[in-house]
Design a protein around this motif. Structure first.
Motif, PDB file in Angstrom:
ATOM      1  N   UNK A 225     -36.746  10.376   2.218  1.00  0.00           N
ATOM      2  CA  UNK A 225     -36.750   9.418   3.362  1.00  0.00           C
ATOM      3  C   UNK A 225     -38.099   9.072   3.606  1.00  0.00           C
ATOM      4  N   UNK A 226     -39.190   9.669   2.869  1.00  0.00           N
ATOM      5  CA  UNK A 226     -40.606   9.364   3.075  1.00  0.00           C
ATOM      6  C   UNK A 226     -41.398  10.259   2.207  1.00  0.00           C
ATOM      7  N   UNK A 227     -42.653   9.991   2.010  1.00  0.00           N
ATOM      8  CA  UNK A 227     -43.582  10.789   1.178  1.00  0.00           C
ATOM      9  C   UNK A 227     -44.832  11.006   1.833  1.00  0.00           C
TER      10      UNK A 227
ATOM     11  N   UNK B 128     -27.146  10.032   7.003  1.00  0.00           N
ATOM     12  CA  UNK B 128     -28.476   9.532   7.903  1.00  0.00           C
ATOM     13  C   UNK B 128     -29.034  10.497   8.767  1.00  0.00           C
ATOM     14  N   UNK B 129     -28.336  11.798   8.787  1.00  0.00           N
ATOM     15  CA  UNK B 129     -28.744  13.013   9.749  1.00  0.00           C
ATOM     16  C   UNK B 129     -29.682  13.586   8.896  1.00  0.00           C
ATOM     17  N   UNK B 130     -29.846  13.475   7.971  1.00  0.00           N
ATOM     18  CA  UNK B 130     -30.789  14.475   7.001  1.00  0.00           C
ATOM     19  C   UNK B 130     -32.039  13.520   6.587  1.00  0.00           C
ATOM     20  N   UNK B 131     -33.105  13.919   7.039  1.00  0.00           N
ATOM     21  CA  UNK B 131     -34.471  13.315   6.676  1.00  0.00           C
ATOM     22  C   UNK B 131     -35.039  14.398   5.579  1.00  0.00           C
ATOM     23  N   UNK B 132     -34.943  13.887   4.374  1.00  0.00           N
ATOM     24  CA  UNK B 132     -35.710  14.433   3.196  1.00  0.00           C
ATOM     25  C   UNK B 132     -37.207  14.166   3.054  1.00  0.00           C
TER      26      UNK B 132
ATOM     27  N   UNK C  20     -44.184  13.441  11.777  1.00  0.00           N
ATOM     28  CA  UNK C  20     -44.744  11.982  12.011  1.00  0.00           C
ATOM     29  C   UNK C  20     -43.583  11.036  11.690  1.00  0.00           C
ATOM     30  N   UNK C  21     -42.801  11.225  10.872  1.00  0.00           N
ATOM     31  CA  UNK C  21     -41.580  10.507  10.574  1.00  0.00           C
ATOM     32  C   UNK C  21     -40.705  10.278  11.624  1.00  0.00           C
TER      33      UNK C  21
ATOM     34  N   UNK D   8     -42.435   2.360  -5.442  1.00  0.00           N
ATOM     35  CA  UNK D   8     -41.391   2.228  -6.234  1.00  0.00           C
ATOM     36  C   UNK D   8     -40.058   2.700  -5.749  1.00  0.00           C
ATOM     37  N   UNK D   9     -39.907   3.550  -4.578  1.00  0.00           N
ATOM     38  CA  UNK D   9     -38.870   3.779  -3.770  1.00  0.00           C
ATOM     39  C   UNK D   9     -38.629   3.037  -2.621  1.00  0.00           C
ATOM     40  N   UNK D  10     -39.521   2.227  -2.262  1.00  0.00           N
ATOM     41  CA  UNK D  10     -39.456   1.528  -1.065  1.00  0.00           C
ATOM     42  C   UNK D  10     -39.188   2.236   0.043  1.00  0.00           C
ATOM     43  N   UNK D  11     -40.062   3.377   0.534  1.00  0.00           N
ATOM     44  CA  UNK D  11     -39.766   4.532   1.374  1.00  0.00           C
ATOM     45  C   UNK D  11     -41.124   4.389   2.135  1.00  0.00           C
ATOM     46  N   UNK D  12     -41.225   4.920   3.325  1.00  0.00           N
ATOM     47  CA  UNK D  12     -42.378   5.050   4.278  1.00  0.00           C
ATOM     48  C   UNK D  12     -43.414   6.057   3.629  1.00  0.00           C
ATOM     49  N   UNK D  13     -44.617   5.831   3.823  1.00  0.00           N
ATOM     50  CA  UNK D  13     -45.757   6.542   3.334  1.00  0.00           C
ATOM     51  C   UNK D  13     -46.473   7.337   4.430  1.00  0.00           C
ATOM     52  N   UNK D  14     -46.723   8.373   4.542  1.00  0.00           N
ATOM     53  CA  UNK D  14     -47.225   9.310   5.591  1.00  0.00           C
ATOM     54  C   UNK D  14     -48.497   9.874   5.205  1.00  0.00           C
TER      55      UNK D  14
END
Length: 340
Positions: free
Chosen positions: A77-79, A3-7, A321-322, A104-110
């Protein structure tokens, strides 16, 4: 996933480079760029051909970026993607792919402003590279843009000067074309300039109010000068190429530095950062460094690979932004023109 790694997956497709990068907590794990050679034969970017090439390149480029980073797409984590400014057809390819993959991955879009990304590239976590403290002045110089921006915070930016016609990169490339050099000609002018006399041929500096720029008059002056000299001596370009390039580059650099000096004096800010493709120019980098001694500036120049269009700079904006949970939704659209 830790959880500490934001990819963050960054996708850049604003012009003729398809790029994808993976950043972990602001550090670049991969930054893959596929350039399009097809435009060389046309002497400039052909928008329709650019968007088609993006369609061919985007899947393998993103696949390669994920593999090079040593992660799985499920770790993301996000795209983050370039929303604009840029060529509409090119932007649509990156925007559509980013939306589809995020869904598809159900992750945030930026969504990312390309010009902000050039400035925020300075905040990529890199060893031996200092980040500018706020506030600072950023000069974004590229094929499509020339701006001086007052940066108060990561997302608090104000354009205080910009070109009223052509961008500095275009002035380099069009002048190179006049000299018969292949596209893109800007880097070639830089190469030849290092061998020539910068004061051999005095080119005019446009008189433009306050902090704005103009380069169309300079391009015209170069054209008329070359036409006149070639009429007198058909071998003029070949015999004087190094001096012509050195004189042209000297003039352009003086225009840029004069405006920076004025901006620094007006704002009282002595921290200066540059970004954009033309910031790879060796003469500009040297002039900026000289400014540290001459004007007491503190200057910041990004790593070479983060100057031209690349996805690492999109990824770092995505990361910032994340952290603020500043996401967009699936109704987001690409924009050829976009303000800060």
């Amino acid at each position: 996933m830790n959880p500490q790694k934001i990819y963050i997956l960054g996708i850049e497709s604003s012009c003729d480079d398809t790029s994808a990068a993976i950043l972990c907590n602001g550090k670049v794990l991969s930054n893959v760029v596929a350039s399009q050679k097809i435009h060389e034969q046309y002497g400039g970017v052909v928008p329709e051909l650019a968007s088609r090439a993006h369609q061919q390149n985007i899947v393998p480029v993103i696949d390669q970026a994920i593999k090079q980073a040593g992660i799985n797409k499920k770790d993301l984590s996000a795209i983050a993607f370039t929303q604009g400014p840029g060529l509409m057809g090119s932007l649509l390819v990156g925007t559509s792919f980013a939306k589809s993959l995020a869904l598809a991955l159900d992750i945030p879009l930026i969504d990312v402003n390309h010009m902000q990304a050039h400035i925020l590239a300075h905040f990529i976590e890199e060893d031996d590279f200092d980040k500018p403290e706020f506030p600072f002045l950023a000069m974004t110089i590229s094929g499509g843009h020339t701006q001086i921006v007052k940066v108060t915070d990561h997302f608090d930016m104000e354009v205080i000067g910009e070109t009223i016609d052509d961008a500095v990169g275009e002035a380099f490339d069009k002048s190179a074309k006049i000299l018969g050099l292949p596209y893109p000609g800007g880097p070639l002018i830089d190469q030849y300039a290092q061998l020539g006399n910068p004061k051999a041929f005095p080119f005019p500096k446009p008189k433009v109010g306050d902090l704005n720029f103009s380069f169309s008059g300079l391009k015209t002056a170069v054209l008329y000068f070359i036409q006149k000299m070639v009429k007198e001596n058909p071998d003029f370009i070949e015999e004087n190429r190094d001096d012509i390039c050195a004189s042209l580059q000297y003039t352009i650099i003086n225009i840029l530095i004069d405006k920076l000096k004025k901006a620094s004096k007006q704002t009282g800010i002595k921290r200066i950062a540059i970004g954009g493709g033309v910031s790879a120019n060796s003469g500009i980098r040297k002039a900026l460094k000289e400014g540290e001694h001459k004007y007491g500036w503190e200057t910041f120049v990004p790593k070479f690979e983060y100057t031209t269009d690349n996805a690492a700079m999109i990824g770092i904006v995505g990361h910032l932004k994340f952290l603020k949970e500043d996401f967009t939704d699936m109704n987001v659209v690409a924009k050829a023109r976009i303000k800060f």
